[in-house]
Scaffold this active site. Structure first.
Site, short mmCIF file in Angstrom:
data_model
loop_
_atom_site.label_atom_id
_atom_site.label_comp_id
_atom_site.label_asym_id
_atom_site.label_seq_id
_atom_site.Cartn_x
_atom_site.Cartn_y
_atom_site.Cartn_z
N TYR A 290 2.37 -1.15 6.33
CA TYR A 290 2.58 -2.63 5.93
C TYR A 290 3.84 -3.58 6.23
CZ TYR A 290 -2.44 -2.07 4.39
OH TYR A 290 -4.06 -1.86 4.43
N ARG B 131 5.94 3.74 -7.40
CA ARG B 131 5.75 5.18 -6.26
C ARG B 131 6.84 4.96 -5.11
NH1 ARG B 131 -0.11 4.72 -3.85
NH2 ARG B 131 0.92 2.56 -3.29
N ARG C 64 -4.67 7.05 4.79
CA ARG C 64 -6.32 6.44 4.84
C ARG C 64 -6.75 7.66 4.75
NH1 ARG C 64 -5.23 1.16 4.42
NH2 ARG C 64 -4.03 0.33 6.46
N GLU D 30 -14.50 -1.64 -2.14
CA GLU D 30 -13.71 -0.71 -2.06
C GLU D 30 -14.48 0.63 -2.03
OE1 GLU D 30 -9.61 -1.09 -2.66
OE2 GLU D 30 -8.93 0.97 -2.79
N TYR E 117 -0.24 -5.05 -8.83
CA TYR E 117 0.04 -3.66 -7.67
C TYR E 117 0.68 -3.80 -7.12
CZ TYR E 117 -1.37 -1.57 -3.32
OH TYR E 117 -1.81 -0.56 -2.27
#
Ligand code: 3EB
Length: 334
Positions: free
Chosen positions: A203, A151, A216, A324, A144
């Site tokens: 983060y 990305r 979000r 999730e 991840y």
């Protein structure tokens, strides 16, 4: 016909779309995503693991209507578009057999290039699936984290100016390879953040060396509708996972995070007020299929028994997350 809207249907409507999405007919009226345990076939797209067949049909179809196939198909892309939106799935041929960070960088670079060529400069929603999401990759990063780095590099290299990061879902599958589909638009959307959560793009680096670049939620308006895309939402407040090992409490935090996003969209971004029960779709990803009854009971208490909720078996990007939830609201402007 309204040529700048998209609408969304799920299982019921979608099942009879198989005929319409036959690639050989050339009549693609629907961008269809199939979630199934079966290997991918000529229906375009995606494969992930659906939860236990006895609890839900073995295949889930998700369809987007209102865009049609384009005659413009550069480099193996199959595009669906209308006056406002572009929907597509990254061709496997572009990224096959690359390590996850390179695959991610190449996929996102290709997406940005396509958006530029086709004239849809704003990326508004992405769905990303790959295997072994929390397994060690290399350079001290897990898969991840490597996906995030790729990305992020693609963002640094691209020249379009994005006004907000897209809403996003990143889920671990059992099938190897990276599968990405996305929606881009001619007009920018508004990024919505949750005041109870640190924005993912801010983060601390303990989670990933390069930050997860998503909003979000993203609110997108066109002449006839408002669309609220709620990203995959987990049991995280601040930047910490809450209630590791407690599926009920995790589900509760997911739902309250989503409610917080709706409230922010309404009060700070002028979205038409909408109740959770009026949403078009929820997708609930469960790490452990055995949790389905617990989660379903919980969700039905909040959303009612007939809410359009689809349960999928998939892994999360942190090993302490068990569930999730992503959501979609389409509000017509009357
Ligand atoms: C989180 O809130 C959970 O990297 O694009 C959810 C949705 C998550 C999207 C992404 C990650 C992403 O951090 C993980």
């Amino acid at each position: 016909m309204n040529t700048s809207a998209i609408t969304h249907g799920s299982v019921g409507e979608a099942l009879n779309l198989e005929v319409n999405t036959d690639i050989t007919s050339g009549l693609h009226e629907f961008f269809t995503v199939r979630y199934s345990n079966e290997p991918a076939d000529n229906i375009i797209h995606l494969l992930t693991n659906v939860t236990t067949p006895s609890l839900q049909s073995e295949q889930i179809f998700e369809s987007w209507q209102g865009a049609s196939t384009s005659t413009n198909n550069p480099q193996g892309w199959q595009l669906f578009e209308n006056d406002q939106y572009l929907l597509a799935c990254v061709p496997q041929t572009l990224i096959a057999n690359l390590p996850i960070d390179q695959a991610s960088e190449k996929a996102y670079s290709a997406i940005f290039e396509l958006m530029q060529i086709c004239g849809y400069p704003f990326l508004i929603r992405t769905w990303n699936f790959f295997s072994d999401i929390t397994s060690d990759g290399y350079a001290g990063s897990n898969n991840y984290q490597l996906f995030c780095s790729g990305r992020s590099r693609a963002y640094q290299l691209q020249s379009l100016v994005q006004q907000a990061y897209p809403a996003a879902t990143v889920i671990g599958t059992q099938q190897s390879g990276l599968q990405i589909f996305f929606i881009a638009a001619k007009q920018a959307g508004v990024g919505i953040e949750n005041s109870r959560q640190v924005s993912a793009f801010d983060y601390p680096t303990i989670y990933s060396q390069d930050p997860p670049l998503f909003s979000r939620a993203l609110l997108h308006r066109n002449q006839s509708q408002q669309i609220l895309f709620v990203s995959g939402t987990a049991s995280i407040t601040g930047h910490d996972t809450q209630y590791a090992g407690d599926i009920n409490r995790q589900t509760e935090i997911c739902l309250s995070n989503i409610e917080q996003l709706i409230s922010t969209a309404v009060h700070e971004h002028d979205m038409t007020p909408i109740n959770l029960r009026e949403f078009s779709q929820f997708k609930v990803y469960l790490k452990n299929p055995n949790d389905i009854e617990t989660v379903r009971t919980h969700i039905q208490q909040t959303l009612g028994p007939s809410a359009p909720v689809y349960y999928l078996h998939g892994d999360m990007c942190r090993s302490d997350l068990s569930v999730e939830i992503e959501a979609l609201a389409i509000i017509p402007i009357i």
